[in-house]
Design a protein around this motif. Structure first.
Motif, short mmCIF file in Angstrom:
data_model
loop_
_atom_site.label_atom_id
_atom_site.label_comp_id
_atom_site.label_asym_id
_atom_site.label_seq_id
_atom_site.Cartn_x
_atom_site.Cartn_y
_atom_site.Cartn_z
N GLU A 141 29.62 113.26 104.86
CA GLU A 141 31.41 112.86 105.24
C GLU A 141 31.92 112.55 106.19
O GLU A 141 33.25 111.30 106.09
N ASP A 142 31.70 112.70 107.23
CA ASP A 142 32.23 112.62 108.29
C ASP A 142 32.11 110.62 108.37
O ASP A 142 32.95 109.82 109.06
N VAL A 143 30.68 110.60 108.19
CA VAL A 143 30.40 109.04 108.55
C VAL A 143 31.43 108.39 107.53
O VAL A 143 31.22 106.96 107.64
N LEU A 144 31.62 108.70 106.44
CA LEU A 144 32.63 107.77 105.19
C LEU A 144 33.62 108.00 105.73
O LEU A 144 34.50 107.03 104.70
N ARG A 145 34.14 108.60 106.67
CA ARG A 145 36.08 108.37 107.50
C ARG A 145 36.27 107.95 108.15
O ARG A 145 35.52 107.14 108.84
N THR A 146 37.69 106.94 107.96
CA THR A 146 37.78 105.72 108.72
C THR A 146 39.41 106.48 109.69
O THR A 146 40.02 107.13 108.54
N SER A 147 39.56 106.37 110.83
CA SER A 147 40.73 106.46 111.40
C SER A 147 41.61 105.32 111.28
O SER A 147 42.75 104.86 111.94
N ASP A 148 40.92 104.23 110.90
CA ASP A 148 41.15 102.88 111.16
C ASP A 148 42.57 103.03 109.97
O ASP A 148 42.19 102.96 108.55
N TRP A 208 37.96 101.45 100.45
CA TRP A 208 38.02 102.71 101.41
C TRP A 208 40.07 102.81 100.75
O TRP A 208 40.49 102.74 100.23
N ARG A 209 39.82 104.06 100.60
CA ARG A 209 41.25 105.17 100.04
C ARG A 209 41.75 106.85 100.96
O ARG A 209 40.38 107.04 101.08
N ASP A 210 42.52 106.42 101.27
CA ASP A 210 43.31 107.14 102.04
C ASP A 210 42.26 107.78 103.62
O ASP A 210 41.72 108.82 103.88
N GLY A 211 41.68 106.60 103.77
CA GLY A 211 40.69 107.07 104.77
C GLY A 211 39.24 107.45 104.56
O GLY A 211 38.24 107.82 105.63
N ALA A 212 38.86 107.22 103.84
CA ALA A 212 37.74 107.81 103.43
C ALA A 212 37.03 106.54 102.34
O ALA A 212 37.43 105.39 101.53
N ALA A 213 35.57 106.28 102.78
CA ALA A 213 34.85 105.29 102.12
C ALA A 213 34.56 106.19 100.32
O ALA A 213 33.79 106.74 100.27
N VAL A 214 34.87 105.01 99.38
CA VAL A 214 34.98 105.49 97.74
C VAL A 214 34.06 105.20 96.95
O VAL A 214 33.53 105.57 95.88
N SER A 252 30.50 94.72 110.58
CA SER A 252 29.74 95.44 111.57
C SER A 252 28.97 96.16 111.06
O SER A 252 28.71 96.44 109.87
N PHE A 253 28.23 96.42 112.54
CA PHE A 253 26.84 97.72 112.58
C PHE A 253 27.48 99.43 111.56
O PHE A 253 27.10 99.72 110.51
N GLY A 254 28.53 99.22 112.24
CA GLY A 254 29.13 100.36 111.39
C GLY A 254 29.47 100.65 109.85
O GLY A 254 28.98 101.70 109.36
N GLU A 255 29.53 99.30 109.31
CA GLU A 255 30.29 99.37 108.22
C GLU A 255 28.78 99.38 107.19
O GLU A 255 29.18 99.64 106.16
N ARG A 256 27.86 98.70 107.40
CA ARG A 256 26.14 98.85 107.11
C ARG A 256 26.14 100.02 107.15
O ARG A 256 25.56 100.22 106.29
N ILE A 257 26.36 100.86 108.33
CA ILE A 257 26.33 102.35 107.79
C ILE A 257 26.69 103.06 107.05
O ILE A 257 26.22 103.82 106.15
N VAL A 258 27.61 102.74 106.44
CA VAL A 258 28.63 103.21 105.72
C VAL A 258 28.31 103.41 104.29
O VAL A 258 27.63 103.63 103.32
N LEU A 259 27.67 101.41 104.01
CA LEU A 259 27.36 100.84 103.00
C LEU A 259 26.25 101.62 102.70
O LEU A 259 25.40 102.38 101.29
N PHE A 260 25.23 101.96 103.54
CA PHE A 260 23.57 103.14 103.16
C PHE A 260 24.27 104.46 102.98
O PHE A 260 23.52 104.81 101.97
N VAL A 261 24.78 105.02 103.38
CA VAL A 261 25.10 106.35 102.72
C VAL A 261 25.49 105.92 102.06
O VAL A 261 25.11 107.10 100.75
N LEU A 262 26.68 105.75 101.68
CA LEU A 262 27.15 105.75 99.87
C LEU A 262 26.22 105.13 98.76
O LEU A 262 26.11 105.85 98.07
N ASN A 263 24.90 104.25 99.55
CA ASN A 263 24.23 104.39 98.74
C ASN A 263 23.27 104.86 98.71
O ASN A 263 22.54 105.52 97.09
N VAL A 264 22.71 105.01 99.21
CA VAL A 264 21.30 105.99 99.85
C VAL A 264 21.00 107.37 99.69
O VAL A 264 20.39 108.25 98.72
#
Length: 221
Positions: free
Chosen positions: A38-45, A98-104, A56-68
């Protein structure tokens, strides 16, 4: 406690490690630390709000975690073999919601002119919406329709746009709601099999009309 692996420095290394611990995935090892999924899916940006293109590479990680991890393991009916997304390649185009700082959620597309798969010289003949996912607790809020609308708005000059066959029942309802609200898109949205030649396309709007009339819809594109 999970043992600490060597520092993962590459995208394939991250994927490989997660897959080895697939049945126990609760964290991802990045930058010398374990991170809860859940922390991987959050952002402070604060700029990350709404649909943002994966770059970015980090966004690819988020995509992977959401998917797999989230969809593939935690929020999917594991008995439904028809609903499973393979890990997306680094070349695949995608946007994260992204909604309210989290990838949904996210959606991915196959670009017009891109290869249909490894080992083939066949290319897609039109842009294709390939995968769409919204986390369970964010469903029923029109986010799927918003992603489909964003996909259509991204390609305003293309006469035809595709949605990958087979369209799931949930995605069909998204298409139905979208086309009822946007009649201008009815003629150019098709259910397609690769590469999307005319014989591999089926009108989604026709399918909506047939089902509303209680008539059987075509079985495939």
């Amino acid at each position: 406690m999970l043992p600490t692996p060597p520092l993962v420095t590459g995208w394939l290394g991250v994927c490989h490690h997660l897959l080895l611990a697939f049945s126990l995935v609760v964290a991802v090892y990045l930058k010398d630390s374990w991170w809860a999924t859940e922390d991987v899916l959050r952002t402070s940006d604060p700029a990350r709000e709404g649909l943002v293109k994966v770059q970015s590479f980090g966004e690819r990680i988020v995509l992977f975690v959401l998917n797999v991890v989230i969809f593939g393991r935690l929020e999917r009916n594991l008995d439904d073999d028809a609903m499973f997304f393979l890990p997306h390649s680094g070349k695949e185009e995608a946007k994260i919601l992204w909604r309210d700082g989290a990838a949904v959620g996210f959606y991915t597309t196959k670009a017009k002119g891109s290869l249909c798969g490894d080992g083939t010289g066949t290319c897609y003949l039109l842009p294709v919406l390939d995968t769409v996912f919204v986390r369970r607790r964010h469903r029923g809020q029109g986010l799927g329709v918003a992603m489909l609308r964003d996909f259509c708005e991204t390609f305003p000059d293309d006469e035809a746009l595709g949605v990958s066959w087979p369209i799931s029942p949930a995605m069909y309802q998204v298409c139905r709601k979208f086309l009822l609200a946007h009649p201008e898109e009815r003629a150019r949205l098709w259910e397609v099999e690769p590469p999307g030649a005319w014989g591999q396309r089926g009108s989604i709007w026709l399918k909506v009309q047939l089902q509303q009339a209680g008539l059987p819809a075509p079985e495939s594109a």
